[in-house]
Design a protein around this motif. Structure first.
Motif, PDB file in Angstrom:
ATOM      1  N   ARG A  70       0.836  -1.207   0.000  1.00 22.53           N
ATOM      2  CA  ARG A  70       0.000   0.000   0.000  1.00 22.53           C
ATOM      3  C   ARG A  70       0.873   1.261   0.000  1.00 22.53           C
ATOM      4  O   ARG A  70       0.578   2.239  -0.711  1.00 22.53           O
ATOM      5  N   ARG A  71       1.888   1.237   0.822  1.00 23.07           N
ATOM      6  CA  ARG A  71       2.755   2.425   0.850  1.00 23.07           C
ATOM      7  C   ARG A  71       3.458   2.624  -0.487  1.00 23.07           C
ATOM      8  O   ARG A  71       3.631   3.749  -0.963  1.00 23.07           O
ATOM      9  N   ASP A  89      -8.464  -2.991  -2.766  1.00 27.25           N
ATOM     10  CA  ASP A  89      -9.499  -4.027  -2.620  1.00 27.25           C
ATOM     11  C   ASP A  89      -8.891  -5.429  -2.658  1.00 27.25           C
ATOM     12  O   ASP A  89      -9.286  -6.319  -1.896  1.00 27.25           O
ATOM     13  N   SER A  90      -7.926  -5.595  -3.586  1.00 28.60           N
ATOM     14  CA  SER A  90      -7.275  -6.902  -3.698  1.00 28.60           C
ATOM     15  C   SER A  90      -6.502  -7.240  -2.431  1.00 28.60           C
ATOM     16  O   SER A  90      -6.556  -8.372  -1.927  1.00 28.60           O
ATOM     17  N   LEU A  91      -5.789  -6.230  -1.913  1.00 30.24           N
ATOM     18  CA  LEU A  91      -5.032  -6.471  -0.679  1.00 30.24           C
ATOM     19  C   LEU A  91      -5.956  -6.726   0.497  1.00 30.24           C
ATOM     20  O   LEU A  91      -5.657  -7.549   1.375  1.00 30.24           O
ATOM     21  N   ASN A  92      -7.080  -6.027   0.535  1.00 34.00           N
ATOM     22  CA  ASN A  92      -8.055  -6.279   1.602  1.00 34.00           C
ATOM     23  C   ASN A  92      -8.607  -7.704   1.529  1.00 34.00           C
ATOM     24  O   ASN A  92      -8.803  -8.366   2.557  1.00 34.00           O
ATOM     25  N   ASP A  93      -8.854  -8.154   0.287  1.00 35.88           N
ATOM     26  CA  ASP A  93      -9.325  -9.530   0.115  1.00 35.88           C
ATOM     27  C   ASP A  93      -8.292 -10.539   0.630  1.00 35.88           C
ATOM     28  O   ASP A  93      -8.629 -11.551   1.255  1.00 35.88           O
ATOM     29  N   VAL A  94      -7.016 -10.229   0.337  1.00 35.06           N
ATOM     30  CA  VAL A  94      -5.936 -11.107   0.808  1.00 35.06           C
ATOM     31  C   VAL A  94      -5.902 -11.129   2.329  1.00 35.06           C
ATOM     32  O   VAL A  94      -5.742 -12.180   2.960  1.00 35.06           O
ATOM     33  N   ASP A  95      -6.062  -9.961   2.970  1.00 38.25           N
ATOM     34  CA  ASP A  95      -6.066  -9.890   4.434  1.00 38.25           C
ATOM     35  C   ASP A  95      -7.226 -10.696   5.015  1.00 38.25           C
ATOM     36  O   ASP A  95      -7.059 -11.439   6.013  1.00 38.25           O
ATOM     37  N   VAL A  96      -8.401 -10.519   4.416  1.00 35.99           N
ATOM     38  CA  VAL A  96      -9.575 -11.243   4.912  1.00 35.99           C
ATOM     39  C   VAL A  96      -9.388 -12.751   4.773  1.00 35.99           C
ATOM     40  O   VAL A  96      -9.694 -13.534   5.684  1.00 35.99           O
ATOM     41  N   GLN A  97      -8.852 -13.183   3.607  1.00 31.14           N
ATOM     42  CA  GLN A  97      -8.649 -14.619   3.383  1.00 31.14           C
ATOM     43  C   GLN A  97      -7.599 -15.185   4.339  1.00 31.14           C
ATOM     44  O   GLN A  97      -7.746 -16.289   4.873  1.00 31.14           O
ATOM     45  N   SER A  98      -6.526 -14.421   4.575  1.00 27.77           N
ATOM     46  CA  SER A  98      -5.488 -14.879   5.504  1.00 27.77           C
ATOM     47  C   SER A  98      -6.044 -15.016   6.912  1.00 27.77           C
ATOM     48  O   SER A  98      -5.734 -15.970   7.635  1.00 27.77           O
ATOM     49  N   GLU A  99      -6.884 -14.055   7.307  1.00 28.74           N
ATOM     50  CA  GLU A  99      -7.478 -14.133   8.634  1.00 28.74           C
ATOM     51  C   GLU A  99      -8.442 -15.310   8.741  1.00 28.74           C
ATOM     52  O   GLU A  99      -8.492 -15.996   9.771  1.00 28.74           O
ATOM     53  N   LYS A 100      -9.192 -15.585   7.656  1.00 28.30           N
ATOM     54  CA  LYS A 100     -10.078 -16.743   7.656  1.00 28.30           C
ATOM     55  C   LYS A 100      -9.283 -18.040   7.791  1.00 28.30           C
ATOM     56  O   LYS A 100      -9.667 -18.950   8.528  1.00 28.30           O
ATOM     57  N   ASN A 101      -8.160 -18.099   7.049  1.00 28.29           N
ATOM     58  CA  ASN A 101      -7.317 -19.293   7.139  1.00 28.29           C
ATOM     59  C   ASN A 101      -6.782 -19.492   8.560  1.00 28.29           C
ATOM     60  O   ASN A 101      -6.758 -20.616   9.083  1.00 28.29           O
ATOM     61  N   LEU A 102      -6.378 -18.395   9.183  1.00 24.25           N
ATOM     62  CA  LEU A 102      -5.865 -18.477  10.548  1.00 24.25           C
ATOM     63  C   LEU A 102      -6.957 -18.940  11.504  1.00 24.25           C
ATOM     64  O   LEU A 102      -6.722 -19.797  12.370  1.00 24.25           O
ATOM     65  N   GLN A 103      -8.158 -18.401  11.369  1.00 19.84           N
ATOM     66  CA  GLN A 103      -9.258 -18.789  12.243  1.00 19.84           C
ATOM     67  C   GLN A 103      -9.653 -20.261  12.032  1.00 19.84           C
ATOM     68  O   GLN A 103      -9.981 -20.966  12.987  1.00 19.84           O
ATOM     69  N   GLU A 104      -9.591 -20.691  10.775  1.00 23.80           N
ATOM     70  CA  GLU A 104      -9.921 -22.081  10.470  1.00 23.80           C
ATOM     71  C   GLU A 104      -8.913 -23.037  11.112  1.00 23.80           C
ATOM     72  O   GLU A 104      -9.281 -24.066  11.691  1.00 23.80           O
ATOM     73  N   VAL A 105      -7.621 -22.682  11.019  1.00 23.86           N
ATOM     74  CA  VAL A 105      -6.587 -23.529  11.638  1.00 23.86           C
ATOM     75  C   VAL A 105      -6.743 -23.554  13.149  1.00 23.86           C
ATOM     76  O   VAL A 105      -6.613 -24.594  13.801  1.00 23.86           O
ATOM     77  N   ARG A 106      -7.058 -22.405  13.745  1.00 25.19           N
ATOM     78  CA  ARG A 106      -7.274 -22.363  15.194  1.00 25.19           C
ATOM     79  C   ARG A 106      -8.490 -23.197  15.600  1.00 25.19           C
ATOM     80  O   ARG A 106      -8.476 -23.867  16.643  1.00 25.19           O
ATOM     81  N   ARG A 107      -9.535 -23.137  14.792  1.00 26.30           N
ATOM     82  CA  ARG A 107     -10.720 -23.933  15.096  1.00 26.30           C
ATOM     83  C   ARG A 107     -10.416 -25.428  15.048  1.00 26.30           C
ATOM     84  O   ARG A 107     -10.867 -26.192  15.906  1.00 26.30           O
TER      85      ARG A 107
END
Length: 242
Positions: A70-71, A89-107
């Motif tokens: 972004r910078r 928008d693309s970077l935000n999508d990447v952030d959201v997907q990475s966070e979903k992956n992290l939450q899925e692994v934690r679950r």
């Protein structure tokens, strides 16, 4: 009159000893299997922990890279707002997907930890129930063996006093039926021998009472026959010649 109490521990020392052997053997097998299962569950938990750490590290790296991107876009593409918006928008999508992956692994890690606790509780509870069941089964099974032995010991003491009329029988389901039948056959043989001796003695006595004997030798012969029958049971058995 009160009901007769049914005692399963007829010979506590014998019954508890063999029941303990049975319980210890099964507990050792269960302990080995439990150890293997626990080790497998522990390895799965450790793998899940490593996966969470890697997912967390990947998420943080992705987030850091997105911030740098972004910078860079702000510096290089400030004159093109449309491109910058698309990239954001693309970077935000990447952030959201990475966070979903992290939450899925934690679950999944939580699921594995919960399954591990459930397995431990299941092993512990089933182990306690199995030990109690084995204790009860061991006492009941040994009771089926000790009961006939205890009865035969009591009947043998009776036979040793000369009482040869045996009316007792084993209970349904008792073991050692063949041995008890052999014991009964022994009492039948002893009774037959006793009756034969009594018949010899009665015959001799009748002759002596009626005065049918012309000489005392006939009475003596009868007594000698009775003695021979009595001595026969006391003679040692000779080994058979082949």
């Amino acid at each position: 009159m009160g009901a007769k109490r049914h005692t399963y521990l007829i010979d506590p020392r014998f019954q508890l000893k063999w029941t303990a052997y049975l319980v210890v053997s099964v507990v050792v097998v269960m302990a080995v299997l439990g150890f293997v299962i626990a080790q497998t569950a522990a390895r799965a938990s450790d793998t899940a922990t490593v996966a969470v750490e890697q997912a967390k590290k990947a998420y943080e790296e992705s987030k850091s890279n997105n911030i740098l991107t972004r910078r860079t876009l702000e510096l290089a593409g400030g004159d093109n707002p449309a491109l910058q918006a698309v990239m954001n928008d693309s970077l935000n999508d990447v952030d959201v997907q990475s966070e979903k992956n992290l939450q899925e692994v934690r679950r999944r890690q939580e699921d594995i930890a919960r399954d591990r606790r459930n397995i431990q509780l299941l092993l512990g509870g089933s182990g306690v129930m199995l030990v109690v069941l084995l204790l009860l089964m061991g006492i009941v099974i040994t009771h089926r063996v000790v009961g006939p032995v205890h009865k035969m010991k009591r009947l043998l003491r009776r036979v040793s006093t000369g009482r040869l009329v045996i009316e007792d029988r084993l209970r349904k389901g008792d073991e050692l039926e063949d041995l008890f039948d052999t014991f009964l056959q022994m009492t039948y043989s002893l009774r037959a021998q006793q009756l034969a001796r009594i018949a010899t003695l009665d015959g001799t006595l009748r002759k002596a009472e009626r005065g049918d004997t012309s000489t005392p030798e006939e009475v003596i012969d009868g007594m000698r026959a009775l003695r021979a029958q009595l001595v026969l049971g006391l003679e040692p058995r000779r080994p058979s010649m082949r």
